[in-house]
Enzyme design. Structure first.
Site, PDB file in Angstrom:
ATOM      1  N   GLY A  15       0.771  -1.231   0.000  1.00  0.00           N
ATOM      2  CA  GLY A  15       0.000   0.000   0.000  1.00  0.00           C
ATOM      3  C   GLY A  15       0.806   1.287   0.000  1.00  0.00           C
ATOM      4  N   HIS A 113       0.339   1.434 -13.177  1.00  0.00           N
ATOM      5  CA  HIS A 113       1.131   0.295 -13.663  1.00  0.00           C
ATOM      6  C   HIS A 113       2.609   0.709 -13.705  1.00  0.00           C
ATOM      7  CE1 HIS A 113       1.970  -3.437 -15.697  1.00  0.00           C
ATOM      8  NE2 HIS A 113       2.765  -2.754 -16.500  1.00  0.00           N
TER       9      HIS A 113
HETATM   10  C1  GAR Z   1       3.127  -0.988  -7.515  1.00  0.00           C
HETATM   11  O1  GAR Z   1       4.413  -0.930  -8.062  1.00  0.00           O
HETATM   12  C2  GAR Z   1       2.085  -0.991  -8.614  1.00  0.00           C
HETATM   13  O2  GAR Z   1       2.427  -0.182  -9.705  1.00  0.00           O
HETATM   14  C3  GAR Z   1       2.113  -2.439  -9.007  1.00  0.00           C
HETATM   15  O3  GAR Z   1       2.190  -3.138  -7.773  1.00  0.00           O
HETATM   16  C4  GAR Z   1       2.889  -2.329  -6.816  1.00  0.00           C
HETATM   17  C5  GAR Z   1       2.038  -2.197  -5.569  1.00  0.00           C
HETATM   18  O4  GAR Z   1       2.746  -1.575  -4.541  1.00  0.00           O
HETATM   19  N1  GAR Z   1       0.939  -2.781  -9.771  1.00  0.00           N
HETATM   20  C6  GAR Z   1       0.953  -3.636 -10.784  1.00  0.00           C
HETATM   21  O5  GAR Z   1       1.946  -4.260 -11.121  1.00  0.00           O
HETATM   22  C7  GAR Z   1      -0.371  -3.797 -11.509  1.00  0.00           C
HETATM   23  N2  GAR Z   1      -0.201  -4.428 -12.769  1.00  0.00           N
HETATM   24  P1  GAR Z   1       2.026  -0.879  -3.306  1.00  0.00           P
HETATM   25  O6  GAR Z   1       1.083  -1.910  -2.683  1.00  0.00           O
HETATM   26  O7  GAR Z   1       3.156  -0.555  -2.358  1.00  0.00           O
HETATM   27  O8  GAR Z   1       1.300   0.337  -3.790  1.00  0.00           O
END
Ligand code: GAR
Length: 203
Positions: A15, A113
């Protein structure tokens, strides 16, 4: 003063993007929307703690508790409707939503993304896998994209992008951190503010 746009953030993990949104709301970068709900599909997502610390209502909807994907999505839809949510942010939400779900919120669901779409995106490209693919390919520049969500995985209209340089010695973990810090945490709040501002102006 018109009411702010009610926003829900869907999460699965740490998150940090949710945190960037909450901080941006506090600092005034996000002024046209209000983060009023966080939904996680994982019971132990640290994102839920971040939401609670900020005083934001949370809900947990776990796929395996439902007999089908349709029932799982219907429960999410029910909670969104109950809370009168107008805009949905996918911030590290590791489920692909069905066509019938996304059609209920046209141009009202946004996703972050961790690459410059159309590179390294679509089904199977999520989290560290995206950065590994970028490094394996040997690109010199990557970045992040915020886009509207439609029925094609990572295929909706692009709202904002920011480039990040690859550096010598990068690993997927190092690159992921740089892309988050230098791109995702900056453009996601800005994109959300822009979407909410447009909705308020059209009211
Ligand atoms: C982030 O890097 C987001 O861009 C990626 O997952 C991570 C979540 O981190 N999303 C994807 O790869 C979607 N295809 P977070 O929970 O610390 O925000």
């Amino acid at each position: 003063m018109l009411n702010k746009v009610k926003v829900a953030v869907l999460v699965s993990g740490g998150g940090t993007n949710l945190q960037a949104l909450l901080d941006s709301q506090k600092s005034g970068v996000i002024k046209s929307g209000e983060i009023s709900l966080v939904i996680s599909n994982k019971e132990d997502a640290y994102a839920l703690t971040r939401a609670k610390n900020a005083g934001v209502k949370t809900a947990v909807v776990v796929k395996k508790d439902f007999p089908s994907t349709e029932c799982f999505e219907n429960e999410i839809l029910r909670i969104l409707e109950e809370n009168k949510i107008e805009v949905i942010v996918l911030a590290g939400f590791m489920c692909i939503l069905s066509e019938s779900f996304v059609k209920k919120y046209p141009k009202r669901i946004i996703n972050v993304h961790p690459s410059l779409i159309p590179s390294f995106c679509g089904e199977g490209f999520y989290g560290l896998r995206v950065h590994k693919a970028a490094l394996d390919y040997g690109v010199k520049v990557t970045g992040a994209t915020v886009h509207f969500v439609n029925e094609i995985a990572d295929g909706g209209e692009i709202i904002m992008q920011k480039a990040v340089e690859i550096e010598k010695g990068d690993t997927p973990e190092i690159l992921q951190k740089r892309v988050m810090q230098n791109a995702e945490w900056i453009i996601l709040p800005k994109a959300l503010q822009s979407v909410c501002k447009n909705i308020l102006e059209d009211r």
